[in-house]
Design a protein around this motif. Structure first.
Motif, PDB file in Angstrom:
ATOM      1  N   VAL A 189       5.974  -5.144 -10.935  1.00  0.00           N
ATOM      2  CA  VAL A 189       4.846  -5.430 -11.138  1.00  0.00           C
ATOM      3  C   VAL A 189       4.124  -6.131  -9.740  1.00  0.00           C
ATOM      4  O   VAL A 189       2.791  -5.683  -9.558  1.00  0.00           O
ATOM      5  CB  VAL A 189       4.662  -6.677 -12.196  1.00  0.00           C
ATOM      6  N   GLN A 190       4.705  -6.458  -9.044  1.00  0.00           N
ATOM      7  CA  GLN A 190       4.351  -7.299  -7.769  1.00  0.00           C
ATOM      8  C   GLN A 190       3.776  -6.209  -6.786  1.00  0.00           C
ATOM      9  O   GLN A 190       2.822  -6.092  -6.175  1.00  0.00           O
ATOM     10  CB  GLN A 190       5.293  -7.970  -7.116  1.00  0.00           C
ATOM     11  N   TRP A 191       4.567  -4.913  -6.789  1.00  0.00           N
ATOM     12  CA  TRP A 191       4.289  -3.895  -5.741  1.00  0.00           C
ATOM     13  C   TRP A 191       2.975  -2.871  -6.533  1.00  0.00           C
ATOM     14  O   TRP A 191       2.208  -2.542  -5.567  1.00  0.00           O
ATOM     15  CB  TRP A 191       5.350  -2.979  -5.503  1.00  0.00           C
ATOM     16  N   LEU A 192       2.918  -2.987  -7.776  1.00  0.00           N
ATOM     17  CA  LEU A 192       1.711  -2.139  -8.344  1.00  0.00           C
ATOM     18  C   LEU A 192       0.535  -3.110  -8.241  1.00  0.00           C
ATOM     19  O   LEU A 192      -0.427  -2.617  -7.846  1.00  0.00           O
ATOM     20  CB  LEU A 192       1.875  -2.172  -9.847  1.00  0.00           C
ATOM     21  N   ALA A 193       0.789  -4.332  -8.271  1.00  0.00           N
ATOM     22  CA  ALA A 193      -0.577  -5.159  -7.870  1.00  0.00           C
ATOM     23  C   ALA A 193      -0.992  -5.021  -6.439  1.00  0.00           C
ATOM     24  O   ALA A 193      -2.156  -4.968  -6.226  1.00  0.00           O
ATOM     25  CB  ALA A 193      -0.256  -6.661  -8.213  1.00  0.00           C
ATOM     26  N   LEU A 194      -0.073  -5.127  -5.536  1.00  0.00           N
ATOM     27  CA  LEU A 194      -0.281  -5.016  -4.177  1.00  0.00           C
ATOM     28  C   LEU A 194      -0.870  -3.433  -3.915  1.00  0.00           C
ATOM     29  O   LEU A 194      -1.877  -3.350  -3.087  1.00  0.00           O
ATOM     30  CB  LEU A 194       0.926  -5.087  -3.339  1.00  0.00           C
ATOM     31  N   ALA A 195      -0.368  -2.719  -4.635  1.00  0.00           N
ATOM     32  CA  ALA A 195      -0.722  -1.349  -4.562  1.00  0.00           C
ATOM     33  C   ALA A 195      -2.325  -1.194  -4.996  1.00  0.00           C
ATOM     34  O   ALA A 195      -3.154  -0.311  -4.291  1.00  0.00           O
ATOM     35  CB  ALA A 195       0.062  -0.202  -5.304  1.00  0.00           C
ATOM     36  N   ALA A 196      -2.543  -1.744  -6.129  1.00  0.00           N
ATOM     37  CA  ALA A 196      -4.097  -1.768  -6.491  1.00  0.00           C
ATOM     38  C   ALA A 196      -4.959  -2.422  -5.444  1.00  0.00           C
ATOM     39  O   ALA A 196      -6.189  -1.731  -5.488  1.00  0.00           O
ATOM     40  CB  ALA A 196      -4.026  -2.564  -7.903  1.00  0.00           C
TER      41      ALA A 196
ATOM     42  N   GLY B 107      -8.170  -8.281  -8.257  1.00  0.00           N
ATOM     43  CA  GLY B 107      -6.799  -8.215  -9.272  1.00  0.00           C
ATOM     44  C   GLY B 107      -5.438  -8.296  -8.749  1.00  0.00           C
ATOM     45  O   GLY B 107      -4.845  -8.830  -9.087  1.00  0.00           O
ATOM     46  N   GLY B 108      -5.432  -7.178  -7.644  1.00  0.00           N
ATOM     47  CA  GLY B 108      -4.179  -7.035  -7.074  1.00  0.00           C
ATOM     48  C   GLY B 108      -3.651  -8.482  -6.414  1.00  0.00           C
ATOM     49  O   GLY B 108      -2.627  -8.749  -6.563  1.00  0.00           O
ATOM     50  N   VAL B 109      -4.570  -8.954  -5.637  1.00  0.00           N
ATOM     51  CA  VAL B 109      -4.215 -10.327  -4.896  1.00  0.00           C
ATOM     52  C   VAL B 109      -3.973 -11.402  -5.953  1.00  0.00           C
ATOM     53  O   VAL B 109      -3.176 -12.209  -5.730  1.00  0.00           O
ATOM     54  CB  VAL B 109      -5.305 -10.454  -3.907  1.00  0.00           C
ATOM     55  N   LEU B 110      -5.055 -11.363  -6.902  1.00  0.00           N
ATOM     56  CA  LEU B 110      -4.985 -12.567  -7.885  1.00  0.00           C
ATOM     57  C   LEU B 110      -3.540 -12.289  -8.538  1.00  0.00           C
ATOM     58  O   LEU B 110      -2.829 -13.500  -8.760  1.00  0.00           O
ATOM     59  CB  LEU B 110      -5.937 -12.681  -8.791  1.00  0.00           C
ATOM     60  N   ILE B 111      -3.215 -11.249  -9.089  1.00  0.00           N
ATOM     61  CA  ILE B 111      -2.017 -11.249 -10.018  1.00  0.00           C
ATOM     62  C   ILE B 111      -0.791 -11.459  -9.020  1.00  0.00           C
ATOM     63  O   ILE B 111       0.180 -11.999  -9.456  1.00  0.00           O
ATOM     64  CB  ILE B 111      -1.854  -9.815 -10.476  1.00  0.00           C
ATOM     65  N   GLY B 112      -0.642 -10.813  -7.692  1.00  0.00           N
ATOM     66  CA  GLY B 112       0.385 -11.141  -6.917  1.00  0.00           C
ATOM     67  C   GLY B 112       0.640 -12.798  -6.578  1.00  0.00           C
ATOM     68  O   GLY B 112       1.553 -13.110  -6.340  1.00  0.00           O
TER      69      GLY B 112
END
Length: 545
Positions: free
Chosen positions: A433-440, A479-484
């Motif tokens: 999940v973390q890597w997907l958020a960073l990828a987004a 979204g990616g930064v906030l989720i991470g």
């Protein structure tokens, strides 16, 4: 004079043997040697003729002992055997010759005179012995040896020296437990006026009471006039007929030896009542209080740095969790520095304590003092009720094992499973999940960069998709930064709680390992030793009952 045969002499000897074995290394060698001598004599005497009763005449110079011996024997044996005024070596008058030779050989009596007269239902060996107050050392040695070997001891006293300390302090008092196989004879009674004889006999009886022989039989005799000789001969014949003297003598020897162990043990006479909380013969030791056991464990845990290792285990868990579940942009920071367990050489998942050692610091003076205090308190509680020699040996026995504690504790820590290298099943999912958020977020950044480059080069810019008025690239970045960040912060709390749980679990396991060491090196040896004392106390009780 003679008690009936005790029904359990064999059990008494076995009990004394057990007590002697259990006291080995605890009580003084001189006392143990005395018990060994009693046991050796008992086994040898029981193997020799049971049909013969050995009666020894003991007396001081001038007591008329040899003359009385001849009068009782009915023959001038002593005068025929020696021309000197005092007896220098044992002389035996034997009734019932068969089977007496081996017994006389054991007694080391060479001068033997076999008489044909019937002495009763049994054999008799009557011994005339050297004077116990002789100036010749070898004479006294013969008397002391015979006093420990004959079945019945007849003390021939005279009106002038019946109160002599040489006989009372040197023989009668030490043999107070042998009253049933001893007889006092006031010889040369014809030298006293008839009216004075009762007073002298009463005085002798009073002295015997002070010697611890209140029931000892006293006879008045005169070898010159024959007064009392028939009574003495009748008493000896009664002893021979009863055939209990040898057994009673051995019983008295066992009782005396058991009391020797009592004195050496400083007050174990009531030992069975002193062994509180112990079960003799079960190998179970004392019920030491929980506080002493807790303090022992706490002291050893402190010395083994249990708290340091437990916290290192928690920090190691948190460090690993951060590397797997933290925000990928910042998780590298958690990789800086060595793993806390690796620094202590405890990073292996399955450490072999036989070859692996920790890198923990050696216990300092304060920790050593805590160990000493905890062990001392534990031993004091374990040895409560035991006499000082046994407490002293208990301390020495455990202290020898205490030297092994530092190395044993280090091996226990090294061999404890701290979960080093283990991961949680959900860490990979969170990492995805973390890597997907960073990828987004990276896709959003790349998207915006492409749009900016097209505008810079004044090329046609395609329209940007929007959601509720928000550009999709911007939403991807936010979204990616906030989720991470949020997920990383939430997992930091979760990982902290899990690390605390890991610390507690490691602490429990480490303390259990330390408890095992305490049980093996301190508690179990102490309990075994206390059970040994309990068995010793009961064996002494059985031997002297």
């Amino acid at each position: 004079m003679i008690r009936s045969r005790p029904p359990a002499l064999t059990e008494r000897i076995e009990a004394l043997t057990d007590a002697r074995r259990l006291a080995d290394g605890v009580l003084p060698d001189s006392d143990l040697a005395a018990v060994d001598a009693v046991l050796a004599r008992a086994h040898t005497r029981r193997a020799l003729s049971a049909a013969h009763t050995v009666v020894g005449f003991f007396g001081a110079t001038g007591s008329g002992k040899s003359s009385l011996f001849n009068a009782v024997a009915g023959a001038p044996i002593a005068r025929a055997a020696a021309t000197r005024p005092t007896t220098s070596r044992p002389l035996a008058a034997v009734w019932g010759g068969p089977d007496s030779d081996a017994l006389l050989d054991w007694l080391d009596v060479q001068d033997r005179h076999v008489l044909r007269e019937d002495i009763g239902d049994g054999g008799l060996i009557l011994l005339d012995l050297p004077d116990f107050d002789s100036t010749h050392r070898e004479h006294r040695e013969v008397v002391e040896r015979m006093a420990a070997m004959v079945d019945v001891l007849v003390w021939v006293l005279d009106p002038q020296k019946y109160a002599d300390l040489a006989v009372h302090r040197g023989f009668l008092r030490p043999l107070a437990s042998h009253g049933p196989v001893m007889l006092a004879v006031l010889n040369q009674a014809d030298r006293l006026p008839e009216r004075e004889l009762p007073g002298v006999l009463g005085s002798l009886e009073d002295l015997l009471r002070r010697d611890g022989l209140p029931g000892m039989e006293v006879l008045a005799t005169s070898a010159a006039t024959g007064t009392g000789v028939d009574a003495l001969r009748t008493r000896i014949r009664a002893v021979v007929t009863a055939r209990t003297a040898a057994v009673t003598r051995l019983e008295s020897d066992v009782v005396r030896a058991a009391r020797t162990l009592e004195r050496a043990g400083q007050g174990t006479g009531d030992a069975a009542g002193d062994v509180r909380g112990r079960e003799p013969g079960t190998g179970r030791g004392p019920a030491v209080g929980r506080s002493e056991r807790t303090r022992l464990s706490r002291g050893l845990s402190e010395a083994a740095n249990v708290e340091t290792v437990a916290r290192a285990s928690g920090r190691s868990w948190r460090k690993q969790a951060g590397r797997h579940t933290g925000w990928p942009v910042t998780r590298w920071i958690g990789s800086l520095g060595p793993d806390p367990l690796r620094r202590l050489n405890l990073h292996r998942r399955t450490a072999d304590p036989a070859v692996n050692r920790t890198s923990l610091p050696r216990a300092n003076a304060a920790q050593d003092a805590m160990i000493d205090g905890a062990v001392r308190d534990y031993l004091q509680a374990a040895g409560a009720g035991m006499p000082e020699p046994w407490q002293r040996e208990l301390r020495a026995d455990v202290r020898r094992r205490q030297e092994e504690l530092p190395d044993a504790l280090d091996r226990a820590i090294a061999g404890t499973d701290l979960g080093a290298g283990r991961t949680a099943w959900w860490w990979p999912l969170v990492s995805v999940v973390q890597w997907l958020a960073l990828a987004a977020a990276l896709v959003g950044v790349a998207w915006l960069l492409v749009l900016a480059a097209l505008a810079w080069f004044q090329l046609p810019v395609p329209p940007t998709p929007r959601v509720e008025g928000w550009p999709v690239p911007t939403l991807l970045i936010l979204g990616g930064v906030l989720i991470g960040v949020l997920l990383g912060g939430l997992l930091s709390v979760v990982n902290g709680l899990a690390a605390a749980a890991r610390t507690r679990r490691s602490r429990r396991r480490l303390r259990a390992a330390v408890d095992d060491v305490a049980q093996r090196l301190i508690a179990a040896p102490a309990e075994r030793f206390c059970a040994r004392y309990a068995d010793f106390a009961v064996a002494v009780q059985r031997a002297r009952a």
